[in-house]
Design a protein around this motif. Structure first.
Motif, PDB file in Angstrom:
ATOM      1  N   VAL A 277       5.504  16.279  11.857  1.00  0.00           N
ATOM      2  CA  VAL A 277       4.318  16.318  11.882  1.00  0.00           C
ATOM      3  C   VAL A 277       3.481  16.192  10.384  1.00  0.00           C
ATOM      4  O   VAL A 277       4.012  16.916   9.390  1.00  0.00           O
ATOM      5  N   LEU A 278       2.821  15.215  10.259  1.00  0.00           N
ATOM      6  CA  LEU A 278       2.059  15.069   8.912  1.00  0.00           C
ATOM      7  C   LEU A 278       0.669  14.918   8.813  1.00  0.00           C
ATOM      8  O   LEU A 278       0.084  14.619  10.111  1.00  0.00           O
ATOM      9  N   LEU A 279      -0.021  15.381   8.181  1.00  0.00           N
ATOM     10  CA  LEU A 279      -1.524  14.820   7.739  1.00  0.00           C
ATOM     11  C   LEU A 279      -1.659  13.416   7.502  1.00  0.00           C
ATOM     12  O   LEU A 279      -1.018  13.381   6.523  1.00  0.00           O
ATOM     13  N   TYR A 280      -2.688  13.026   7.983  1.00  0.00           N
ATOM     14  CA  TYR A 280      -3.047  11.424   7.426  1.00  0.00           C
ATOM     15  C   TYR A 280      -4.723  11.561   7.342  1.00  0.00           C
ATOM     16  O   TYR A 280      -5.448  12.161   8.128  1.00  0.00           O
ATOM     17  N   LYS A 281      -4.890  10.637   6.283  1.00  0.00           N
ATOM     18  CA  LYS A 281      -6.340  10.451   6.116  1.00  0.00           C
ATOM     19  C   LYS A 281      -6.981   9.264   6.905  1.00  0.00           C
ATOM     20  O   LYS A 281      -6.497   8.105   6.868  1.00  0.00           O
ATOM     21  N   ALA A 282      -7.724   9.672   7.705  1.00  0.00           N
ATOM     22  CA  ALA A 282      -8.405   8.671   8.736  1.00  0.00           C
ATOM     23  C   ALA A 282      -9.818   8.572   8.521  1.00  0.00           C
ATOM     24  O   ALA A 282     -10.554   9.513   8.035  1.00  0.00           O
ATOM     25  N   ALA A 283     -10.397   7.141   8.823  1.00  0.00           N
ATOM     26  CA  ALA A 283     -11.724   6.848   8.892  1.00  0.00           C
ATOM     27  C   ALA A 283     -12.579   7.496   9.864  1.00  0.00           C
ATOM     28  O   ALA A 283     -12.039   7.616  11.079  1.00  0.00           O
ATOM     29  N   THR A 284     -13.801   8.165   9.703  1.00  0.00           N
ATOM     30  CA  THR A 284     -14.440   8.968  10.832  1.00  0.00           C
ATOM     31  C   THR A 284     -15.301   7.924  11.573  1.00  0.00           C
ATOM     32  O   THR A 284     -15.858   8.227  12.650  1.00  0.00           O
ATOM     33  N   PRO A 324       5.744  -8.272   4.808  1.00  0.00           N
ATOM     34  CA  PRO A 324       4.891  -8.430   3.853  1.00  0.00           C
ATOM     35  C   PRO A 324       3.766  -7.562   3.613  1.00  0.00           C
ATOM     36  O   PRO A 324       2.912  -7.515   2.723  1.00  0.00           O
ATOM     37  N   ASP A 325       3.300  -6.782   4.595  1.00  0.00           N
ATOM     38  CA  ASP A 325       2.198  -6.100   4.564  1.00  0.00           C
ATOM     39  C   ASP A 325       2.590  -4.662   4.004  1.00  0.00           C
ATOM     40  O   ASP A 325       1.512  -4.008   3.448  1.00  0.00           O
ATOM     41  N   CYS A 326       3.696  -4.189   3.462  1.00  0.00           N
ATOM     42  CA  CYS A 326       3.762  -2.995   2.666  1.00  0.00           C
ATOM     43  C   CYS A 326       4.348  -3.463   1.371  1.00  0.00           C
ATOM     44  O   CYS A 326       5.423  -4.229   1.032  1.00  0.00           O
ATOM     45  N   ASN A 327       3.738  -2.766   0.500  1.00  0.00           N
ATOM     46  CA  ASN A 327       3.944  -2.772  -1.219  1.00  0.00           C
ATOM     47  C   ASN A 327       4.828  -1.588  -1.758  1.00  0.00           C
ATOM     48  O   ASN A 327       5.062  -1.348  -2.827  1.00  0.00           O
ATOM     49  N   GLY A 328       5.404  -0.860  -0.811  1.00  0.00           N
ATOM     50  CA  GLY A 328       5.971   0.520  -1.247  1.00  0.00           C
ATOM     51  C   GLY A 328       5.160   1.622  -0.843  1.00  0.00           C
ATOM     52  O   GLY A 328       4.399   1.743  -0.262  1.00  0.00           O
ATOM     53  N   CYS A 329       6.060   2.721  -1.492  1.00  0.00           N
ATOM     54  CA  CYS A 329       5.168   4.236  -1.449  1.00  0.00           C
ATOM     55  C   CYS A 329       5.588   4.850  -2.560  1.00  0.00           C
ATOM     56  O   CYS A 329       6.178   4.631  -3.731  1.00  0.00           O
ATOM     57  N   ARG A 330       4.734   6.110  -2.956  1.00  0.00           N
ATOM     58  CA  ARG A 330       4.743   6.836  -4.244  1.00  0.00           C
ATOM     59  C   ARG A 330       4.079   8.194  -3.878  1.00  0.00           C
ATOM     60  O   ARG A 330       3.165   8.132  -2.945  1.00  0.00           O
ATOM     61  N   ARG A 331       4.216   9.071  -4.778  1.00  0.00           N
ATOM     62  CA  ARG A 331       3.637  10.612  -4.636  1.00  0.00           C
ATOM     63  C   ARG A 331       2.092  10.254  -5.288  1.00  0.00           C
ATOM     64  O   ARG A 331       2.026   9.509  -6.161  1.00  0.00           O
ATOM     65  N   ILE A 332       1.343  11.051  -4.502  1.00  0.00           N
ATOM     66  CA  ILE A 332       0.058  11.336  -5.264  1.00  0.00           C
ATOM     67  C   ILE A 332      -0.129  12.728  -5.931  1.00  0.00           C
ATOM     68  O   ILE A 332      -0.058  13.782  -5.318  1.00  0.00           O
ATOM     69  N   ILE A 343       1.570   5.220   1.302  1.00  0.00           N
ATOM     70  CA  ILE A 343       2.226   3.988   1.676  1.00  0.00           C
ATOM     71  C   ILE A 343       1.270   2.914   1.076  1.00  0.00           C
ATOM     72  O   ILE A 343       0.262   2.676   1.708  1.00  0.00           O
ATOM     73  N   LEU A 344       1.606   1.897   0.207  1.00  0.00           N
ATOM     74  CA  LEU A 344       0.649   0.653  -0.180  1.00  0.00           C
ATOM     75  C   LEU A 344       0.688  -0.134   0.620  1.00  0.00           C
ATOM     76  O   LEU A 344       1.917  -0.703   1.118  1.00  0.00           O
ATOM     77  N   LEU A 345      -0.439  -0.711   1.088  1.00  0.00           N
ATOM     78  CA  LEU A 345      -0.464  -1.712   2.045  1.00  0.00           C
ATOM     79  C   LEU A 345      -1.187  -3.103   1.499  1.00  0.00           C
ATOM     80  O   LEU A 345      -2.175  -2.750   0.578  1.00  0.00           O
ATOM     81  N   THR A 346      -0.797  -4.088   1.701  1.00  0.00           N
ATOM     82  CA  THR A 346      -1.259  -5.285   1.149  1.00  0.00           C
ATOM     83  C   THR A 346      -2.628  -5.737   1.679  1.00  0.00           C
ATOM     84  O   THR A 346      -3.716  -5.996   0.836  1.00  0.00           O
ATOM     85  N   ASP A 347      -2.855  -5.573   2.840  1.00  0.00           N
ATOM     86  CA  ASP A 347      -4.294  -6.313   3.311  1.00  0.00           C
ATOM     87  C   ASP A 347      -5.295  -4.978   3.975  1.00  0.00           C
ATOM     88  O   ASP A 347      -6.337  -5.401   4.386  1.00  0.00           O
ATOM     89  N   ARG A 348      -5.000  -3.755   3.647  1.00  0.00           N
ATOM     90  CA  ARG A 348      -5.886  -2.676   3.728  1.00  0.00           C
ATOM     91  C   ARG A 348      -5.618  -1.695   2.872  1.00  0.00           C
ATOM     92  O   ARG A 348      -4.647  -1.662   2.080  1.00  0.00           O
ATOM     93  N   ALA A 349      -6.508  -0.717   3.094  1.00  0.00           N
ATOM     94  CA  ALA A 349      -6.224   0.638   2.087  1.00  0.00           C
ATOM     95  C   ALA A 349      -5.030   1.320   2.294  1.00  0.00           C
ATOM     96  O   ALA A 349      -4.627   1.230   3.377  1.00  0.00           O
ATOM     97  N   SER A 350      -4.590   1.917   1.348  1.00  0.00           N
ATOM     98  CA  SER A 350      -3.242   2.651   1.642  1.00  0.00           C
ATOM     99  C   SER A 350      -3.328   3.686   2.477  1.00  0.00           C
ATOM    100  O   SER A 350      -4.143   4.481   2.850  1.00  0.00           O
ATOM    101  N   LEU A 351      -2.150   4.094   3.060  1.00  0.00           N
ATOM    102  CA  LEU A 351      -1.990   5.256   4.031  1.00  0.00           C
ATOM    103  C   LEU A 351      -1.593   6.583   3.541  1.00  0.00           C
ATOM    104  O   LEU A 351      -0.532   6.591   2.946  1.00  0.00           O
ATOM    105  N   GLU A 352      -2.486   7.483   3.235  1.00  0.00           N
ATOM    106  CA  GLU A 352      -2.435   8.611   2.491  1.00  0.00           C
ATOM    107  C   GLU A 352      -1.885   9.640   3.534  1.00  0.00           C
ATOM    108  O   GLU A 352      -2.517   9.798   4.929  1.00  0.00           O
ATOM    109  N   LEU A 353      -0.781  10.296   3.057  1.00  0.00           N
ATOM    110  CA  LEU A 353      -0.097  11.205   3.966  1.00  0.00           C
ATOM    111  C   LEU A 353      -0.102  12.737   3.177  1.00  0.00           C
ATOM    112  O   LEU A 353       0.091  12.679   2.099  1.00  0.00           O
TER     113      LEU A 353
END
Length: 500
Positions: A277-284, A324-332, A343-353
């Motif tokens: 289980v993780l928290l993720y940042k979602a658009a309201t 091709p949609d994924c450019n990698g991942c990194r710590r914030i 998780i860095l994505l190509t065609d949309r905003a990164s998925l923050e967890l």
């Protein structure tokens, strides 16, 4: 693939070659199955005696067994086969100009077969038979439709040895350094190949006696039985060899965890590298605002799935980490939440967890990086764990193995006892494969066969062996699980594409 000797004969100038030597004369038309043919030519009786002695020395069988096998070969040879290549006029012209070695050479048959199946190194090969030669062709590139890998003149053939259950053919030339193994994984195809080869020689340039066809497979039978007894930890007298066939075997552990192409794993925990289980940042959706929500995330075979909760079956979102949609991942380090990463994505905003601890962040980042580096098979390719191999069914165990035909060495890939088999699952619409179900929560065996005939033969022999052991019929049930059936069919399509 085991092809010894020169890679291509070409138009060589060696004795018997087609260049620098007189054109061979076509002998009288002969029937290889008719020993009383009146058109056998002068000196046939003397050659018969030599041929019979040669046959008995090589095969250890009598003339009656030879004639019985020839008769059986004729009776059981099909008129047509899926592997029988229909050659159009353009292809025939190409073969005449680019492949044939002899002027006036006549086309007979062309089959799609393979090499290297027994050793797990499968390569498709086209076996072209003419009245003068047998050619081993590979698929060409560009304007080159075929590449000729080897050419074997009929007059250079010494004998042909057929494996157990007619699964492959060993072609031996008078120059013993030239030996070729061509596999079919299909008894009917092997019989058809041998029949048409004899027919081509009988109407062509082959000088009698014809090469012997050895069908007892004594050496292979002895070596396989000794190896199987050693693996089963018993004496050879305690074990009977019931069936030998060529299959594609899906590694049981990998089958249990490989997702189908349906966009989700075949079950919640199949192939799980990491989950939690993780928290993720979602658009309201309200003035483009965002909020943090809780979700269940599952990392499986290069795919990251997000579910509303652990018990859900259909994911709300999926990301192919190797695409091709994924450019990698990194710590914030300066995010809104502690212990967060993205998780860095190509065609949309990164998925923050966000996780609950720094240790959990490290575990997720390590798992995600490994998934990106390992990659996944491209669609249309057989999964790396679907292995071309030999299947040996004995009275005690079922073995998946690789076989070195030159040395008669066997290497085990896996084995199960007959007492551990609980039943079979079959696809009622497609009978090119079956699933061997096992007891004690063991992962099942998925077996792909080269033809429906071999699948039915395996099921029949296994049923007899299992019934003799337990004195009841082996349960055979239709494959009703949609996800398992879909996954098996996807594997079958990939295997068949790979063979072609």
């Amino acid at each position: 693939m085991k092809l010894t000797g020169p890679n291509a004969l070409g138009r060589d100038s060696s004795p018997g070659g087609s260049q620098g030597s007189p054109r061979p004369q076509r002998p009288a038309r002969l029937n290889p199955f008719d020993r009383d043919s009146p058109r056998r030519g002068r000196g046939a009786d003397e050659r018969d005696g030599q041929n019979e002695r040669s046959w008995e020395e090589k095969n250890g069988d009598s003339e009656e067994k030879e004639e019985e096998e020839n008769l059986m070969m004729k009776r059981t040879t099909p008129d047509s086969h899926d592997a029988d290549i229909k050659v159009d006029n353009n292809t025939l012209l190409y073969l005449m100009l680019e492949v044939f070695k002899e002027e006036g050479e006549q086309f007979s048959k062309m089959f799609r077969m393979s090499t290297g199946h027994m050793e797990g190194d499968l390569h498709s090969v086209y076996v072209l038979i003419t009245d003068f030669c047998m050619y081993l062709l590979r698929k060409g590139s560009g304007d080159q439709q075929f590449e000729c890998e080897d050419a074997i003149r009929h007059n250079d053939l010494d004998y042909i040895s057929i494996s157990l259950n007619h699964q492959y053919v060993q072609i031996v030339c008078t120059n013993r350094r030239k030996q070729f193994w061509v596999d079919s994984g299909d008894e009917l195809l092997t019989r058809m190949f041998v029949t048409h080869l004899h027919a081509a020689m009988s109407t062509g340039f082959r000088i009698e006696p014809f090469p012997a066809v050895l069908t007892d497979a004594t050496t292979q039978k002895i070596a396989l039985r000794k190896w199987a007894a050693k693996e089963a930890k018993c004496n050879t007298s305690e074990l009977d060899l019931l069936l030998y066939t060529l299959v594609h075997w899906w590694d049981p552990q990998d089958f249990a965890r490989t997702p189908s192409d349906s966009g989700q794993p075949s079950s919640l925990h199949d192939g799980v590298t990491k989950d939690g289980v993780l928290l993720y940042k979602a658009a309201t959706g309200y003035l483009r605002g965002t909020t943090w929500k809780s979700g269940f995330f599952l990392l499986s075979n290069g795919m990251l799935y997000q579910y509303g909760q652990r018990s859900d079956v259909v994911p709300q979102m999926s990301i192919q980490l190797t695409g091709p949609d994924c450019n990698g991942c990194r710590r914030i380090n300066s995010g809104e939440k502690l212990h967060s990463f993205e998780i860095l994505l190509t065609d949309r905003a990164s998925l923050e967890l966000a996780a609950t601890s720094d240790l959990e962040v490290q575990e997720w980042l390590q798992a995600l990086c490994q998934a990106v580096s390992q990659g996944v098979p491209e669609k249309g390719e057989p999964p790396s764990s679907v292995v071309p191999c030999c299947l040996a069914l004995t009275s005690l165990k079922l073995f998946a193995c690789h076989e070195d035909c030159q040395t008669s060495f066997f290497r085990s890939l896996g084995s199960v006892g007959l007492k551990d088999i609980s039943g079979l699952s079959v696809d009622e619409e497609i009978d090119y494969y079956c699933i061997v179900e096992l007891d004690d929560e063991q992962d099942p065996w998925v077996l792909y066969f080269n033809c429906t005939h071999e699948q039915r033969k395996f099921i029949h022999v296994l049923q007899e062996a299992w019934s003799e052991l337990f004195q009841v019929d082996l349960p055979v049930a239709p494959l009703e699980d949609d996800i398992r059936r879909r996954k098996c069919r996807e594997g079958l399509v990939s295997v068949q594409k790979n063979r072609r």
